[in-house]
Design an enzyme around this catalytic site. Sequence first.
Site, mmCIF file in Angstrom:
data_model
loop_
_atom_site.group_PDB
_atom_site.id
_atom_site.type_symbol
_atom_site.label_atom_id
_atom_site.label_comp_id
_atom_site.label_asym_id
_atom_site.label_seq_id
_atom_site.Cartn_x
_atom_site.Cartn_y
_atom_site.Cartn_z
ATOM 1 N N LYS A 177 96.066 -43.763 -57.556
ATOM 2 C CA LYS A 177 95.650 -44.529 -58.742
ATOM 3 C C LYS A 177 96.519 -44.041 -59.900
ATOM 4 O O LYS A 177 96.261 -43.005 -60.499
ATOM 5 C CB LYS A 177 94.164 -44.262 -59.021
ATOM 6 N N GLU A 252 94.928 -30.222 -62.231
ATOM 7 C CA GLU A 252 96.042 -29.709 -63.047
ATOM 8 C C GLU A 252 95.861 -30.320 -64.429
ATOM 9 O O GLU A 252 96.065 -31.512 -64.613
ATOM 10 C CB GLU A 252 97.349 -30.131 -62.376
ATOM 11 N N CYS A 286 102.465 -30.926 -69.397
ATOM 12 C CA CYS A 286 101.351 -29.987 -69.226
ATOM 13 C C CYS A 286 101.816 -28.557 -69.453
ATOM 14 O O CYS A 286 101.095 -27.747 -70.010
ATOM 15 C CB CYS A 286 100.726 -30.152 -67.859
ATOM 16 N N GLU A 382 95.472 -28.151 -77.025
ATOM 17 C CA GLU A 382 96.640 -28.859 -76.482
ATOM 18 C C GLU A 382 96.899 -30.094 -77.338
ATOM 19 O O GLU A 382 96.019 -30.938 -77.511
ATOM 20 C CB GLU A 382 96.395 -29.271 -75.030
HETATM 21 P P1 NAD Z 1 93.197 -38.863 -68.716
HETATM 22 O O1 NAD Z 1 92.947 -37.533 -68.120
HETATM 23 O O2 NAD Z 1 92.009 -39.614 -69.191
HETATM 24 O O3 NAD Z 1 93.959 -39.803 -67.646
HETATM 25 C C1 NAD Z 1 94.622 -39.317 -66.499
HETATM 26 C C2 NAD Z 1 94.303 -40.213 -65.317
HETATM 27 O O4 NAD Z 1 92.904 -40.191 -65.080
HETATM 28 C C3 NAD Z 1 94.681 -41.688 -65.513
HETATM 29 O O5 NAD Z 1 95.143 -42.221 -64.284
HETATM 30 C C4 NAD Z 1 93.347 -42.313 -65.869
HETATM 31 O O6 NAD Z 1 93.292 -43.697 -65.557
HETATM 32 C C5 NAD Z 1 92.404 -41.516 -64.991
HETATM 33 N N1 NAD Z 1 91.008 -41.530 -65.435
HETATM 34 C C6 NAD Z 1 90.519 -41.718 -66.694
HETATM 35 N N2 NAD Z 1 89.172 -41.656 -66.692
HETATM 36 C C7 NAD Z 1 88.793 -41.423 -65.418
HETATM 37 C C8 NAD Z 1 87.537 -41.235 -64.783
HETATM 38 N N3 NAD Z 1 86.384 -41.299 -65.455
HETATM 39 N N4 NAD Z 1 87.519 -40.977 -63.448
HETATM 40 C C9 NAD Z 1 88.668 -40.887 -62.760
HETATM 41 N N5 NAD Z 1 89.884 -41.074 -63.301
HETATM 42 C C10 NAD Z 1 89.959 -41.335 -64.615
HETATM 43 O O7 NAD Z 1 94.272 -38.632 -69.865
HETATM 44 P P2 NAD Z 1 94.667 -39.572 -71.113
HETATM 45 O O8 NAD Z 1 93.441 -40.161 -71.742
HETATM 46 O O9 NAD Z 1 95.696 -40.529 -70.628
HETATM 47 O O10 NAD Z 1 95.347 -38.506 -72.108
HETATM 48 C C11 NAD Z 1 94.535 -37.762 -73.004
HETATM 49 C C12 NAD Z 1 94.963 -36.309 -73.084
HETATM 50 O O11 NAD Z 1 94.975 -35.740 -71.780
HETATM 51 C C13 NAD Z 1 96.376 -36.059 -73.596
HETATM 52 O O12 NAD Z 1 96.415 -36.037 -74.994
HETATM 53 C C14 NAD Z 1 96.696 -34.707 -72.999
HETATM 54 O O13 NAD Z 1 96.144 -33.675 -73.789
HETATM 55 C C15 NAD Z 1 95.963 -34.734 -71.679
HETATM 56 N N6 NAD Z 1 96.886 -35.080 -70.549
HETATM 57 C C16 NAD Z 1 97.322 -34.065 -69.767
HETATM 58 C C17 NAD Z 1 98.216 -34.349 -68.739
HETATM 59 C C18 NAD Z 1 98.752 -33.263 -67.839
HETATM 60 O O14 NAD Z 1 99.846 -33.402 -67.306
HETATM 61 N N7 NAD Z 1 97.999 -32.216 -67.601
HETATM 62 C C19 NAD Z 1 98.666 -35.648 -68.517
HETATM 63 C C20 NAD Z 1 98.155 -36.677 -69.331
HETATM 64 C C21 NAD Z 1 97.261 -36.373 -70.346
#
Ligand code: NAD
Length: 480
Positions: A177, A252, A286, A382
């Site tokens: 996904k 992660e 990250c 972060e």
């Molecule tokens: P997120 O964690 O919400 O999204 C990451 C993935 O999780 C996406 O594919 C999203 O569709 C999915 N997702 C969202 N809600 C979900 C749920 N309830 N159940 C299962 N999957 C779900 O991240 P974001 O909102 O895109 O970004 C917000 C913050 O997250 C950023 O500002 C950053 O601090 C952090 N982030 C970290 C990384 C990393 O590499 N560790 C990557 C992206 C974002």
Amino acid sequence: MLDALWFNPNEMLIGGTWKTAVSNLPLFNPSDGSLLAEIANGSAINIDEAVTAAQVARNGKWGQLSATERGRILTKIGQKVLERVDDLAEIEAYDVGKPLAQARADAVALARYMEFYGGAADKLMGETIPYLNGYTVYTLREPHGVTGHIIPWNYPMQIIGRSVGAALAMGNACVLKPAEEACLTALAFARICGEAGLPDGALNVVPGSGIEAGAALAGNPNVQHISFTGSVHTGALVQRAAGVNVVPVTLELGGKSPQLVFNDANLTAALPFLVNAGIQNAGQTCSASSRILIQRGIYNSVRDRMAEAYCNLTVGPAMADMHIGPLISERQKALVLEFLAKGSDLTIAAQGKLHDAPNNGAYVLPTLFENVTADHPLAQDEIFGPVQVLIPFETEEEAVAIANNTDYGLVAGIWTADGARQMRLAKSLRAGQIFINNYGAGGGVELPFGGIGKSGHGREKGFEALYGFSTLKTIAAHHG
Ligand code: NAD
């Protein structure tokens, strides 16, 4: 315009068939805010279909291949990715806003993951265990079955490579996904896998919202392992959903990674790493190094040299290939601007410059804050944008205390010529990876990666990931 697309962006792959969804989601080009494509808004039903297709693949052709045959297919996927590196880089630059050279490096890394895991597929061995007389005991490494992969938008190709590559090498069937903000290279990769002969259903790709498709995958009772990369908040939700089914998760979740620069450091060697580790991919990494801890004796010198480097940083559209592109979205830009506002009590040492940046792009100037205290929100949270803070320290003990004083523990860098100090710090810093007189070690696919604390748990990359994507069976034969 994006010319490199050779597939329909609004389809999803389920059991070897490309399908459209009931509804679509808009995908924007962060460099200028224009509509890039419509993508499938995969539903919970589509996730169920994909999980079923993965089960069928596990019980069918994919599950019957030997480890060597799986490895050959992965190696071939790697070769085909290399043939399309330029197309993949262009797609990623448009979709993520990543400067073209950085997008190209991600495509090359994806190929390298496939080569690495292709070669590793038939090299993970069990063991024989000396036991009571009359017994022969040995262990087998077996795939979990169906693995779920929920990935973010910041490094789609690298994260697909490290998680799907390792999972396929062990013989799992995957449901991927991708993030709703950036999913085109996931679809491109799935096409390439088909061309390389990956059997139907071994990899299924369902783009869609996190709230519906992501949650449906995390909570699916027929998935045996979840790999998640993203925010702490969502990671906790995923772990909770998987916990209901007693399914293991690898998380992660990012960090607040420090680099510690001591008076005896080789500053010429350190300087590019100090800056690049904070601004690469516009800080949306990250393992970004967002805290630079500097010993007093060289504080002013490091600050001045970093400030000079910041003044030369250019920010512009991904295809113009400057140091920094836009952030992924207006939403991410708003989050980062909120953090910059929280720094209004601080001194800005330097900022970069916009260069030919369209008005509607999600651009933020790279910003270096100086003399920041370790407990300031900008030194604790972060940010996920091109923002770094400089924190002075006097002694090694103080540096360790500051470095370890966040909720995170992903990576840390140490710059010192003192070998004994290198060894002490490598032990006392709380992080999953420690870099001595470098930062990131070139991102090697061979190096196990993951964090402690709120940075998550489990390890991806390297051989270590193969343990995570498999389960151990012990066989005790009594033969007298
Ligand atoms: P997120 O964690 O919400 O999204 C990451 C993935 O999780 C996406 O594919 C999203 O569709 C999915 N997702 C969202 N809600 C979900 C749920 N309830 N159940 C299962 N999957 C779900 O991240 P974001 O909102 O895109 O970004 C917000 C913050 O997250 C950023 O500002 C950053 O601090 C952090 N982030 C970290 C990384 C990393 O590499 N560790 C990557 C992206 C974002």
